[in-house]
Design a protein around this motif. Structure first.
Motif, PDB file in Angstrom:
ATOM      1  N   ASN A 127      -3.736   0.473   9.478  1.00  0.00           N
ATOM      2  CA  ASN A 127      -2.398   1.536   9.344  1.00  0.00           C
ATOM      3  C   ASN A 127      -1.268   0.265   8.803  1.00  0.00           C
ATOM      4  N   THR A 128      -1.063   0.132   7.695  1.00  0.00           N
ATOM      5  CA  THR A 128      -0.345  -0.889   7.248  1.00  0.00           C
ATOM      6  C   THR A 128       0.630  -0.444   5.946  1.00  0.00           C
ATOM      7  N   VAL A 129       1.575  -0.856   5.448  1.00  0.00           N
ATOM      8  CA  VAL A 129       2.334  -0.833   4.328  1.00  0.00           C
ATOM      9  C   VAL A 129       2.356  -1.914   3.541  1.00  0.00           C
ATOM     10  N   HIS A 130       1.858  -3.101   3.937  1.00  0.00           N
ATOM     11  CA  HIS A 130       1.761  -4.330   3.127  1.00  0.00           C
ATOM     12  C   HIS A 130       0.545  -5.192   3.862  1.00  0.00           C
ATOM     13  N   SER A 131      -0.081  -6.087   2.697  1.00  0.00           N
ATOM     14  CA  SER A 131      -0.812  -7.208   3.255  1.00  0.00           C
ATOM     15  C   SER A 131      -0.070  -8.315   3.877  1.00  0.00           C
ATOM     16  N   ASP A 132      -1.068  -9.285   4.208  1.00  0.00           N
ATOM     17  CA  ASP A 132      -0.147 -10.624   4.793  1.00  0.00           C
ATOM     18  C   ASP A 132       0.357 -11.236   3.652  1.00  0.00           C
ATOM     19  N   PHE A 133       1.316 -12.077   3.844  1.00  0.00           N
ATOM     20  CA  PHE A 133       2.146 -13.073   2.870  1.00  0.00           C
ATOM     21  C   PHE A 133       1.306 -14.071   2.666  1.00  0.00           C
ATOM     22  N   LEU A 134       1.087 -14.371   1.406  1.00  0.00           N
ATOM     23  CA  LEU A 134       0.254 -15.580   0.911  1.00  0.00           C
ATOM     24  C   LEU A 134       0.794 -16.219   0.186  1.00  0.00           C
ATOM     25  N   THR A 135       0.605 -17.580   0.325  1.00  0.00           N
ATOM     26  CA  THR A 135       1.230 -18.718  -0.741  1.00  0.00           C
ATOM     27  C   THR A 135       0.394 -19.591  -0.798  1.00  0.00           C
ATOM     28  N   ALA A 136       0.249 -20.548  -1.949  1.00  0.00           N
ATOM     29  CA  ALA A 136      -0.646 -21.531  -2.215  1.00  0.00           C
ATOM     30  C   ALA A 136       0.234 -22.519  -3.063  1.00  0.00           C
ATOM     31  N   VAL A 137      -0.132 -23.912  -2.733  1.00  0.00           N
ATOM     32  CA  VAL A 137       0.688 -24.875  -3.503  1.00  0.00           C
ATOM     33  C   VAL A 137      -0.546 -26.105  -3.713  1.00  0.00           C
ATOM     34  N   SER A 138      -0.142 -26.447  -5.058  1.00  0.00           N
ATOM     35  CA  SER A 138      -1.082 -27.553  -5.616  1.00  0.00           C
ATOM     36  C   SER A 138      -0.220 -28.577  -6.127  1.00  0.00           C
ATOM     37  N   TYR A 149       0.747  -1.318   0.123  1.00  0.00           N
ATOM     38  CA  TYR A 149       0.108  -0.113   0.074  1.00  0.00           C
ATOM     39  C   TYR A 149       0.925   1.289   0.010  1.00  0.00           C
ATOM     40  N   PHE A 150       0.522   2.357  -0.958  1.00  0.00           N
ATOM     41  CA  PHE A 150       1.342   3.562  -0.940  1.00  0.00           C
ATOM     42  C   PHE A 150       0.652   4.574  -0.109  1.00  0.00           C
ATOM     43  N   ASN A 151      -0.804   4.083   0.252  1.00  0.00           N
ATOM     44  CA  ASN A 151      -1.648   5.003   1.200  1.00  0.00           C
ATOM     45  C   ASN A 151      -2.365   3.967   2.111  1.00  0.00           C
ATOM     46  N   ASP A 152      -2.743   4.161   3.473  1.00  0.00           N
ATOM     47  CA  ASP A 152      -3.322   3.519   4.218  1.00  0.00           C
ATOM     48  C   ASP A 152      -4.855   3.348   3.678  1.00  0.00           C
ATOM     49  N   PRO A 153      -5.325   2.188   3.517  1.00  0.00           N
ATOM     50  CA  PRO A 153      -6.833   1.930   3.094  1.00  0.00           C
ATOM     51  C   PRO A 153      -7.664   2.743   4.396  1.00  0.00           C
ATOM     52  N   ARG A 154      -8.492   3.493   3.829  1.00  0.00           N
ATOM     53  CA  ARG A 154      -9.651   4.174   5.076  1.00  0.00           C
ATOM     54  C   ARG A 154     -11.056   3.617   4.919  1.00  0.00           C
ATOM     55  N   VAL A 155     -11.571   3.178   3.753  1.00  0.00           N
ATOM     56  CA  VAL A 155     -12.996   2.677   3.727  1.00  0.00           C
ATOM     57  C   VAL A 155     -13.018   1.440   4.487  1.00  0.00           C
ATOM     58  N   THR A 156     -13.938   1.301   5.225  1.00  0.00           N
ATOM     59  CA  THR A 156     -14.354  -0.089   6.056  1.00  0.00           C
ATOM     60  C   THR A 156     -15.864  -0.256   6.096  1.00  0.00           C
ATOM     61  N   THR A 157     -16.380  -1.342   6.713  1.00  0.00           N
ATOM     62  CA  THR A 157     -17.400  -1.881   6.499  1.00  0.00           C
ATOM     63  C   THR A 157     -18.426  -1.102   7.838  1.00  0.00           C
ATOM     64  N   CYS A 158     -17.908  -0.269   8.159  1.00  0.00           N
ATOM     65  CA  CYS A 158     -18.399   0.344   9.651  1.00  0.00           C
ATOM     66  C   CYS A 158     -19.907   0.745   9.430  1.00  0.00           C
ATOM     67  N   SER A 159     -20.882   0.460  10.376  1.00  0.00           N
ATOM     68  CA  SER A 159     -22.294   0.603  10.115  1.00  0.00           C
ATOM     69  C   SER A 159     -22.470   2.001  11.142  1.00  0.00           C
ATOM     70  N   PRO A 160     -23.102   2.835  10.521  1.00  0.00           N
ATOM     71  CA  PRO A 160     -23.650   4.373  11.400  1.00  0.00           C
ATOM     72  C   PRO A 160     -24.135   3.910  12.731  1.00  0.00           C
ATOM     73  N   ALA A 161     -25.028   2.752  12.596  1.00  0.00           N
ATOM     74  CA  ALA A 161     -25.771   2.385  13.715  1.00  0.00           C
ATOM     75  C   ALA A 161     -24.941   1.795  14.871  1.00  0.00           C
ATOM     76  N   ASN A 162     -23.488   1.465  14.681  1.00  0.00           N
ATOM     77  CA  ASN A 162     -22.660   1.032  15.731  1.00  0.00           C
ATOM     78  C   ASN A 162     -21.198   1.389  15.352  1.00  0.00           C
ATOM     79  N   PRO A 163     -20.866   2.832  15.375  1.00  0.00           N
ATOM     80  CA  PRO A 163     -19.608   3.365  15.016  1.00  0.00           C
ATOM     81  C   PRO A 163     -18.364   3.047  15.771  1.00  0.00           C
ATOM     82  N   THR A 164     -18.647   2.364  16.951  1.00  0.00           N
ATOM     83  CA  THR A 164     -17.413   2.023  17.902  1.00  0.00           C
ATOM     84  C   THR A 164     -17.092   0.595  17.682  1.00  0.00           C
TER      85      THR A 164
END
Length: 743
Positions: A573-584, A550-565
């Motif tokens: 706040n992260t610069v990268h996602s988790d590391f993923l691997t798949a083998v078949s 990520y060059f910018n932190d993602p800000r959009v969430t699935t927050c519901s206005p009915a439960n803002p906490t």
């Protein structure tokens, strides 16, 4: 008058002039009778006698005996000594036969007979008398019947009378009982069964078993072969703890598409002895094609009460269900080489069993999507209108309508060594809300999107032992830019954050549903390598690693206005996602392996891991080992097997065990599902016994015992565990379908 063997003279005598010596060498015409014997005696035009391997045939009927006497005036045949009769796929042998060949009416005492053949399971038996009652029917008295090979007398069906109908290819027995290994095990006053691979109406043999929830169970199904494309089964099911339930299943093929099987099921239990109320379940699943690109679906599920599945079912997939869909949808598809359009109209609601998780109803949903080539540019359009509502029993919450329009354009640039595809789009979303209060806005958004997908292909030839493979190296880069738009005051009707995996790494929008589109300034890097067998073209190994930055932190969430906490309202706040691997891997010696791993490098911990290992060198030999882990949610192992234990014996087992306690996900430490059983395949019969333990959604355990004796070519006695075995043991093979006997 006595003459030597001569088919020609016999044909002249019986059928009149017009025959010649050449006629004996050609196929006889319909209605022509042919006689062959060592010696023929003709008495005027009234009688003929054939001696020594005498044979007579007419219109597919064939009779052989030591002596055959033919009365031409009455069209009667009297065969004596080692008599053999054949018509179609049925034969009979006995000491004597009297028959009118034209009407095929007659009688044979003490016959032995066979039915079937030509790739079908052949039945055989004997009787005190067989009466021929026309071109397609026989009636046998004091009969016994089996599908075991000659010399094997493991089981017989005995009956006072057996009627065989070659037109419908069914047999009907009255006052019948089954003898297995010399012991009577079942009596029925009436039963019919097919003696070919064709379906036939009739009572099927009863099934029985026992569960802790319902007690001893006995079911007697009746099968209705309504038409070649339609059938039904009606089954009274007695449960010692609950009473008698009636089950019905109706199946039919779609006339325009015979590959579509529609199934409607109904269960009804009047006045359950344990609950004091009537209980029912309805499950309708229908698909119809109307022509011209139009087709539709109907799915309707409903039960009488919230605990129906946990009380009545032995399947965890059913006992854990809480929302039953009730929907109807209509579709239109138009496909050509340069465009592709789809239209959908749907109405959907649910029956909620837990009285908590009330999903939104779609009343209705209208969607139109399409693809159009404009020269080198691919254009796509996705539009949708949905009216979201709530069940009247649900707590009051925001409802309303949502409009979405999302056009995109991409320019795929392809070459043998790689590709690059830039893509732009604009997504418009608008709302018209009810019960919005002060928490929600009917705000419309118009958010542009841009992505660039590019990759390269490298390959080389390599040798492993004696096999030659093509090894590939495929780097891929995927860049996405979507500007931030504040969507916190928009409702969440059908949207959630998708799981992070190899597929979603290359998705522009990380949300599933239409209420959110993420902001993004990010790049995904991945590397895939494959090994492909050059001789067969089979992919033997595939491995992929990838990560998003990520060059910018993602800000959009699935927050519901009915439960803002809520936890989902905080941005990451992260610069990268988790590391993923798949083998078949698909190896030559019967081993198959699949694994996926998600690792958080910031916390140095595994977030999710799934591993599956299968060994199947041949049908009937399979071992499965699975492991599933999701941090703070579940950790389970799953082992299952079907394996030969000796000549014709097979062992069956499945063990699904939770390694952690998690009250929020109802994942309790201990066995979730366990199964153990034995099978024996004797060729003309199979026996299997299975013990099953299932932990239901209420964490209580339901135990079931299945025993089934399957008489090949007739029916089964006991409770049928085959569906349970196929679901519990991936790769399970019915021993009756395994051609090689295990030594």
């Amino acid at each position: 008058m006595s003459i030597a063997r001569s088919t020609t003279l016999a044909m002249l005598f019986l059928c009149g002039a017009g025959s010649s010596a050449h006629a004996a060498e050609t196929a006889p015409d319909k209605g022509t009778t042919t006689i062959d014997a060592m010696r023929l005696e003709i008495y005027m035009d009234r009688e003929m006698r054939a001696f020594g391997d005498a044979e007579i045939s007419k219109d597919g009927q064939y009779i052989k005996g030591d002596r055959i006497f033919v009365n031409t005036i009455n069209d009667e045949i009297h065969a004596v000594g080692n008599v053999f009769v054949k018509q179609g796929n049925a034969t009979a042998e006995g000491p004597e036969l009297r028959m009118k060949m034209e009407d095929r009416e007659g009688e044979m005492p003490e016959p032995s007979f066979t039915i079937g053949g030509d790739g079908e399971r052949k039945g055989r038996g004997n009787a005190s008398t067989i009466m021929f009652e026309g071109p397609t029917k026989e009636r046998l008295k004091s009969v016994r019947y089996t599908t075991c090979e000659a010399g094997v007398n493991d089981w017989y069906m005995h009956a006072n009378e057996l009627e065989i109908d070659h037109h419908s290819e069914t047999a009907t027995a009255t006052n019948a009982w089954i003898q297995f290994k010399g012991m009577p095990i079942l009596y029925t006053p009436w039963i019919d069964f097919p003696f070919s691979n064709e379906r036939a109406s009739g009572v099927l043999l009863p099934t029985f078993g026992s569960t802790t929830r319902s007690g001893f169970e006995l079911a007697v199904p009746y099968y209705l072969n309504i038409a070649p494309e339609m059938d039904a089964t009606i089954t009274p099911r007695y449960m010692s703890k609950r009473g008698t339930q009636v089950q019905g299943e109706f199946r039919y093929l779609d006339r325009s598409n015979p590959h579509i099987v529609n199934t409607d099921r109904l269960e009804y239990l009047p006045n359950d002895d344990m609950t004091g109320r009537s209980r029912y379940a309805i499950n309708l699943r229908n698909t119809h094609t109307f022509g011209g690109g139009w087709w539709g679906n109907l799915q309707f599920e409903r039960v009488s009460d919230d605990t129906y599945f946990s009380d009545m079912s032995t399947r965890i997939a059913l006992t854990s269900r809480v929302n039953l869909p009730q929907q109807v949808d209509l579709h239109y598809d138009k496909n050509t080489l340069t465009n592709d359009w789809h239209f959908t109209l749907m109405a959907q609601q649910y029956q909620t069993l837990d009285k908590v998780s009330y999903p939104y109803q779609r009343l209705p949903q209208i969607a139109l999507s399409g693809f159009q080539e404009l020269g080198p540019i691919d254009t796509r359009l996705s539009t949708e209108f949905v009216r979201f509502d709530k069940n009247s029993a649900a707590p009051i919450s925001v409802t309303g309508e949502r409009y979405t329009i999302y056009p995109t354009a991409s320019l795929p640039l392809l070459a043998s060594y790689g590709y690059i595809t830039p893509k732009v789009g604009l997504r418009y979303t608008g709302y018209n809300l009810n019960n919005a209060g002060t928490s929600y806005d009917s705000k419309s958004t118009a958010i542009p999107t841009f992505s660039l997908d590019t990759g390269l292909y490298f390959d080389r030839t390599m040798r492993v032992v004696k096999n030659v493979y093509t090894q590939t190296l495929e780097p891929r880069l995927f860049y996405v830019y979507i500007p931030y738009e504040n969507q916190n005051r928009l409702p969440i009707f059908d949207t959630g954050l998708s799981d992070l995996n190899i597929s979603t790494l290359f998705a522009e929008n990380q949300f599933v549903g239409g209420d959110r589109i993420n902001d993004a300034n990010q790049v995904t890097l991945a590397l895939t390598s494959r090994m492909i067998d050059q001789r067969t073209g089979v992919q033997r190994l595939s491995a992929t690693i990838g990560e998003r930055f990520y060059f910018n932190d993602p800000r959009v969430t699935t927050c519901s206005p009915a439960n803002p906490t809520a936890a989902e309202c905080s941005s990451t706040n992260t610069v990268h996602s988790d590391f993923l691997t798949a083998v078949s891997a698909k190896l030559l010696n019967g081993w198959n392996a699949d694994a996926a791993w998600q690792y958080n490098t910031d916390n140095s911990e595994t977030v999710r891991a799934n591993m599956g290992l299968r060994y199947q060198p041949e049908p009937g030999k399979i071992m499965n080992l699975g492991y599933r882990f999701t941090r703070d949610r579940l950790e389970q192992i799953d082992v299952s097997t079907e394996w030969p234990l000796g000549t014709n014996w097979y062992g069956l087992a499945r063990f699904n065990y939770s390694l952690r306690n998690n009250a929020s996900t109802n994942d309790k430490r201990g066995p979730i599902e366990a199964l153990a059983g034995l099978e024996y395949n004797a060729g003309c019969w199979q026996a299997r016994t299975v013990v099953h333990r299932l932990t239901t959604a209420t964490t209580t355990a339901n135990y079931s015992i299945f025993f089934q004796l399957e008489l090949t070519g007739m029916s089964s006695i006991g409770s049928n565990p085959l569906d349970l075995l196929k679901r519990s043991i991936p790769g399970f093979t019915n021993p009756d379908q395994i051609s090689n006997t295990v030594e």
